[in-house]
Design a protein around this motif. Structure first.
Motif, PDB file in Angstrom:
ATOM      1  N   LEU A  98      -4.855  -1.188   3.053  1.00  0.00           N
ATOM      2  CA  LEU A  98      -4.422  -0.095   3.340  1.00  0.00           C
ATOM      3  C   LEU A  98      -4.282   1.124   2.165  1.00  0.00           C
ATOM      4  O   LEU A  98      -3.628   2.057   2.330  1.00  0.00           O
ATOM      5  CB  LEU A  98      -2.662  -0.321   3.618  1.00  0.00           C
ATOM      6  CG  LEU A  98      -2.242  -1.349   4.650  1.00  0.00           C
ATOM      7  CD1 LEU A  98      -0.859  -1.515   4.650  1.00  0.00           C
ATOM      8  CD2 LEU A  98      -3.013  -0.755   6.102  1.00  0.00           C
ATOM      9  N   ALA A  99      -5.131   0.902   1.235  1.00  0.00           N
ATOM     10  CA  ALA A  99      -4.809   1.678  -0.020  1.00  0.00           C
ATOM     11  C   ALA A  99      -5.206   3.152   0.237  1.00  0.00           C
ATOM     12  O   ALA A  99      -4.471   4.049  -0.317  1.00  0.00           O
ATOM     13  CB  ALA A  99      -6.118   1.148  -1.184  1.00  0.00           C
ATOM     14  N   PRO A 100      -6.153   3.493   0.978  1.00  0.00           N
ATOM     15  CA  PRO A 100      -6.555   4.933   1.184  1.00  0.00           C
ATOM     16  C   PRO A 100      -5.146   5.889   1.723  1.00  0.00           C
ATOM     17  O   PRO A 100      -4.972   6.855   1.458  1.00  0.00           O
ATOM     18  CB  PRO A 100      -7.831   5.092   2.022  1.00  0.00           C
ATOM     19  CG  PRO A 100      -8.323   3.726   1.694  1.00  0.00           C
ATOM     20  CD  PRO A 100      -7.482   2.628   1.785  1.00  0.00           C
ATOM     21  N   VAL A 101      -4.737   4.978   2.789  1.00  0.00           N
ATOM     22  CA  VAL A 101      -3.617   5.925   3.425  1.00  0.00           C
ATOM     23  C   VAL A 101      -2.270   5.735   2.639  1.00  0.00           C
ATOM     24  O   VAL A 101      -1.584   6.808   2.627  1.00  0.00           O
ATOM     25  CB  VAL A 101      -3.255   4.985   4.806  1.00  0.00           C
ATOM     26  CG1 VAL A 101      -1.978   5.403   5.318  1.00  0.00           C
ATOM     27  CG2 VAL A 101      -4.252   5.235   5.899  1.00  0.00           C
ATOM     28  N   LEU A 102      -2.028   4.918   1.690  1.00  0.00           N
ATOM     29  CA  LEU A 102      -0.939   4.912   0.700  1.00  0.00           C
ATOM     30  C   LEU A 102      -1.251   5.886  -0.174  1.00  0.00           C
ATOM     31  O   LEU A 102      -0.088   6.540  -0.490  1.00  0.00           O
ATOM     32  CB  LEU A 102      -0.662   3.344   0.244  1.00  0.00           C
ATOM     33  CG  LEU A 102      -0.490   2.297   1.279  1.00  0.00           C
ATOM     34  CD1 LEU A 102      -0.423   1.090   0.271  1.00  0.00           C
ATOM     35  CD2 LEU A 102       0.764   2.579   1.700  1.00  0.00           C
ATOM     36  N   ASP A 103      -2.440   5.871  -0.794  1.00  0.00           N
ATOM     37  CA  ASP A 103      -2.847   7.166  -1.606  1.00  0.00           C
ATOM     38  C   ASP A 103      -2.564   8.432  -1.080  1.00  0.00           C
ATOM     39  O   ASP A 103      -1.925   9.280  -1.734  1.00  0.00           O
ATOM     40  CB  ASP A 103      -4.260   6.903  -1.927  1.00  0.00           C
ATOM     41  CG  ASP A 103      -4.817   7.713  -3.022  1.00  0.00           C
ATOM     42  OD1 ASP A 103      -4.083   8.127  -3.992  1.00  0.00           O
ATOM     43  OD2 ASP A 103      -5.913   8.313  -2.911  1.00  0.00           O
ATOM     44  N   ALA A 104      -2.848   8.607   0.393  1.00  0.00           N
ATOM     45  CA  ALA A 104      -2.654   9.816   0.637  1.00  0.00           C
ATOM     46  C   ALA A 104      -1.309  10.219   1.105  1.00  0.00           C
ATOM     47  O   ALA A 104      -0.859  11.365   1.014  1.00  0.00           O
ATOM     48  CB  ALA A 104      -3.502  10.034   1.982  1.00  0.00           C
ATOM     49  N   ALA A 105      -0.402   9.228   1.175  1.00  0.00           N
ATOM     50  CA  ALA A 105       0.858   9.258   1.866  1.00  0.00           C
ATOM     51  C   ALA A 105       1.963   9.646   0.392  1.00  0.00           C
ATOM     52  O   ALA A 105       3.051  10.064   0.508  1.00  0.00           O
ATOM     53  CB  ALA A 105       1.547   8.122   2.376  1.00  0.00           C
ATOM     54  N   GLY A 106       1.181   9.454  -0.897  1.00  0.00           N
ATOM     55  CA  GLY A 106       1.919   9.719  -1.972  1.00  0.00           C
ATOM     56  C   GLY A 106       2.445   8.649  -2.933  1.00  0.00           C
ATOM     57  O   GLY A 106       3.456   8.920  -3.623  1.00  0.00           O
ATOM     58  N   HIS A 159     -10.589   1.006  -4.895  1.00  0.00           N
ATOM     59  CA  HIS A 159      -9.912   1.572  -6.326  1.00  0.00           C
ATOM     60  C   HIS A 159     -10.896   2.753  -6.747  1.00  0.00           C
ATOM     61  O   HIS A 159     -10.144   3.785  -7.369  1.00  0.00           O
ATOM     62  CB  HIS A 159     -10.221   0.455  -7.372  1.00  0.00           C
ATOM     63  CG  HIS A 159      -9.542   0.587  -8.677  1.00  0.00           C
ATOM     64  ND1 HIS A 159     -10.339   0.547  -9.784  1.00  0.00           N
ATOM     65  CD2 HIS A 159      -8.460   1.337  -9.123  1.00  0.00           C
ATOM     66  CE1 HIS A 159      -9.725   0.835 -10.892  1.00  0.00           C
ATOM     67  NE2 HIS A 159      -8.386   1.505 -10.440  1.00  0.00           N
ATOM     68  N   LYS A 160     -12.151   2.744  -6.713  1.00  0.00           N
ATOM     69  CA  LYS A 160     -12.999   3.809  -7.055  1.00  0.00           C
ATOM     70  C   LYS A 160     -12.666   4.959  -6.231  1.00  0.00           C
ATOM     71  O   LYS A 160     -13.121   6.168  -6.648  1.00  0.00           O
ATOM     72  CB  LYS A 160     -14.528   3.507  -6.844  1.00  0.00           C
ATOM     73  CG  LYS A 160     -14.812   2.220  -7.836  1.00  0.00           C
ATOM     74  CD  LYS A 160     -16.216   1.881  -7.544  1.00  0.00           C
ATOM     75  CE  LYS A 160     -16.739   0.851  -8.625  1.00  0.00           C
ATOM     76  NZ  LYS A 160     -18.060   0.209  -8.358  1.00  0.00           N
ATOM     77  N   GLN A 161     -12.261   4.931  -4.918  1.00  0.00           N
ATOM     78  CA  GLN A 161     -11.990   6.237  -4.209  1.00  0.00           C
ATOM     79  C   GLN A 161     -10.691   6.703  -4.168  1.00  0.00           C
ATOM     80  O   GLN A 161     -10.444   7.798  -3.549  1.00  0.00           O
ATOM     81  CB  GLN A 161     -12.310   5.544  -2.794  1.00  0.00           C
ATOM     82  CG  GLN A 161     -13.709   5.315  -2.735  1.00  0.00           C
ATOM     83  CD  GLN A 161     -14.050   4.503  -1.181  1.00  0.00           C
ATOM     84  OE1 GLN A 161     -13.241   4.500  -0.466  1.00  0.00           O
ATOM     85  NE2 GLN A 161     -15.156   4.105  -0.842  1.00  0.00           N
ATOM     86  N   LEU A 162      -9.564   6.221  -4.921  1.00  0.00           N
ATOM     87  CA  LEU A 162      -8.258   6.345  -4.790  1.00  0.00           C
ATOM     88  C   LEU A 162      -8.064   7.966  -5.815  1.00  0.00           C
ATOM     89  O   LEU A 162      -8.671   8.106  -6.618  1.00  0.00           O
ATOM     90  CB  LEU A 162      -7.339   5.572  -5.360  1.00  0.00           C
ATOM     91  CG  LEU A 162      -7.252   4.276  -4.676  1.00  0.00           C
ATOM     92  CD1 LEU A 162      -6.186   3.253  -5.350  1.00  0.00           C
ATOM     93  CD2 LEU A 162      -6.608   4.367  -3.317  1.00  0.00           C
ATOM     94  N   ARG A 163      -7.502   8.789  -5.343  1.00  0.00           N
ATOM     95  CA  ARG A 163      -7.287  10.022  -5.858  1.00  0.00           C
ATOM     96  C   ARG A 163      -6.089  10.204  -6.921  1.00  0.00           C
ATOM     97  O   ARG A 163      -6.325  10.553  -8.165  1.00  0.00           O
ATOM     98  CB  ARG A 163      -6.772  11.239  -5.005  1.00  0.00           C
ATOM     99  CG  ARG A 163      -7.947  11.664  -3.909  1.00  0.00           C
ATOM    100  CD  ARG A 163      -7.769  12.810  -3.291  1.00  0.00           C
ATOM    101  NE  ARG A 163      -8.555  13.018  -2.098  1.00  0.00           N
ATOM    102  CZ  ARG A 163      -8.887  14.095  -1.568  1.00  0.00           C
ATOM    103  NH1 ARG A 163      -8.024  15.151  -1.943  1.00  0.00           N
ATOM    104  NH2 ARG A 163      -9.963  14.460  -0.874  1.00  0.00           N
TER     105      ARG A 163
END
Length: 383
Positions: A98-106, A159-163
């Motif tokens: 779920l990391a990409p979505v959690l990253d996008a959600a803030g 991890h490498k893709q998280l903003r």
């Protein structure tokens, strides 16, 4: 890449977006999920959110409608910069899907796992039972996950893709028929830590899962914990280490374990794991195996946060876990001594937009008390 705080207009859009998500979750998504058995709803949610997270428009929409930023939320803990102190605790995103979505959600961070050295099927199902009247779930998953060889590479790619979000990996002892003596357990943790080195921002060592075949071996006696961390200290890893602590210990027992950890390469503690004491919840069916999440953990965990902060000061960074549904509940843990705050039950009962509500509300509470940042408020109850 460093992202600066959003403009007031962007934050206003996120406020309206959070209201929209709240309506949609309450009236559409939640009734659908809650019409299913909890285990099925969990599996569907994980697979659906994972698939959605591969789509750029979905992440753009989440980032536009849910992201709320403010300089007061930014904090530095264990040498790491966090855009905000809020994280998803371990137990939901078992396989780091779920990391990409959690990253996008803030989210400020998430703790994926717990992950074990070998694939772990978990306990016999059902793993979950809902207790909405208590703001809780009965959890009996037994560390189900795909194992380090599959999850660690996935986590490293994520991890490498998280903003902006930081990633923590929770490591636990494999819960299967091959569990042996104390030394086998130590070697199991060592294998996982070796594989996790360099794959994330943080590592959480889970010593307190209450739903395993061999029990909580490393919280039975302080010398067991000392042997474990003597071995873990020898493994090179760039990430700071937190330790997931048990909830149901007397302060004297809890302090004995903290005294051990203070002598090792441990930078933080996560307080605390599931509530095992059901004496205040007699209506929970006895055949529902597992520990209680959410609100039944809130008071006891906050008290342990406070006592740890008072006794150890800056020796440990503290991540407070348990019963965080509102900004006020999160703020109570921060004022008690927590630098980071984790939650999971409120994500299911309130909805994904609650991350924006928590951040917005925390900023208001900080400013009401004259604080310019989260760091200024940590431990404020004792100053």
């Amino acid at each position: 890449m460093k992202y600066v705080s959003q403009s007031p207009i962007a934050n206003a859009v996120s406020g309206a977006g959070a209201q929209l998500f709240r309506f949609g979750y309450k009236h559409i998504a939640k009734p659908i999920f809650f019409s299913m058995p909890p285990d099925k709803a969990h599996d569907l949610m994980i697979s659906g959110v994972h698939s959605a997270g591969q789509l750029s428009p979905v992440n753009w929409t989440l980032r536009t409608l849910l992201q709320y930023t403010d300089p007061a939320l930014e904090t530095t803990v264990m040498g790491l910069h966090f855009d905000n102190p809020f994280g998803l605790s371990a137990g939901l995103d078992k396989d780091c899907m779920l990391a990409p979505v959690l990253d996008a959600a803030g989210f400020g961070f998430e703790t994926a796992g717990s992950i074990t050295s070998r694939p772990c099927p978990g306990n016999p199902k059902p793993w979950f039972h809902r207790l909405p009247e208590y703001g809780s779930m009965v959890v009996h998953a037994g560390l189900a996950n795909e194992g380090a060889d599959i999850v660690m590479p996935r986590a490293q790619r994520a991890h490498k893709q998280l903003r902006t979000m930081k990633l923590s990996l929770s490591l636990a002892r494999t819960n299967d028929q091959y569990c042996g003596d104390l030394q086998e357990g130590i070697e199991d943790y060592c294998i996982s830590l070796q594989k996790a080195a360099g794959t994330s921002d943080m590592i959480e060592i889970n010593i307190s899962c209450p739903n395993t075949m061999v029990g909580e071996t490393f919280t039975e006696r302080p010398e067991h914990l000392d042997k474990l961390f003597t071995a873990l200290d020898e493994i090179e890893h760039p990430q700071p280490i937190l330790v997931k602590m048990p909830l149901n210990k007397s302060w004297e027992e809890f302090k004995d374990f903290l005294d051990v950890l203070a002598e090792h390469e441990v930078q933080g503690v996560s307080i605390a794991n599931l509530q095992k004491d059901r004496s205040q919840y007699p209506t929970v069916p006895k055949d529902w195996e597992g520990g209680l999440s959410g609100l039944p953990c809130r008071q006891a965990s906050t008290e342990l946060v406070a006592r740890t902060y008072l006794e150890y000061g800056d020796r440990f960074a503290i991540a407070g876990i348990g019963g965080v549904f509102t900004p006020q509940q999160a703020y109570a843990k921060i004022r008690a001594g927590a630098s980071l705050v984790m939650f999971v039950s409120s994500l299911m009962y309130v909805g994904p937009q609650n991350i924006a509500t928590l951040k917005r509300g925390l900023v208001q509470l900080l400013h009401q008390d004259g604080f310019d940042s989260v760091e200024q408020a940590v431990g404020a109850d004792f100053r």
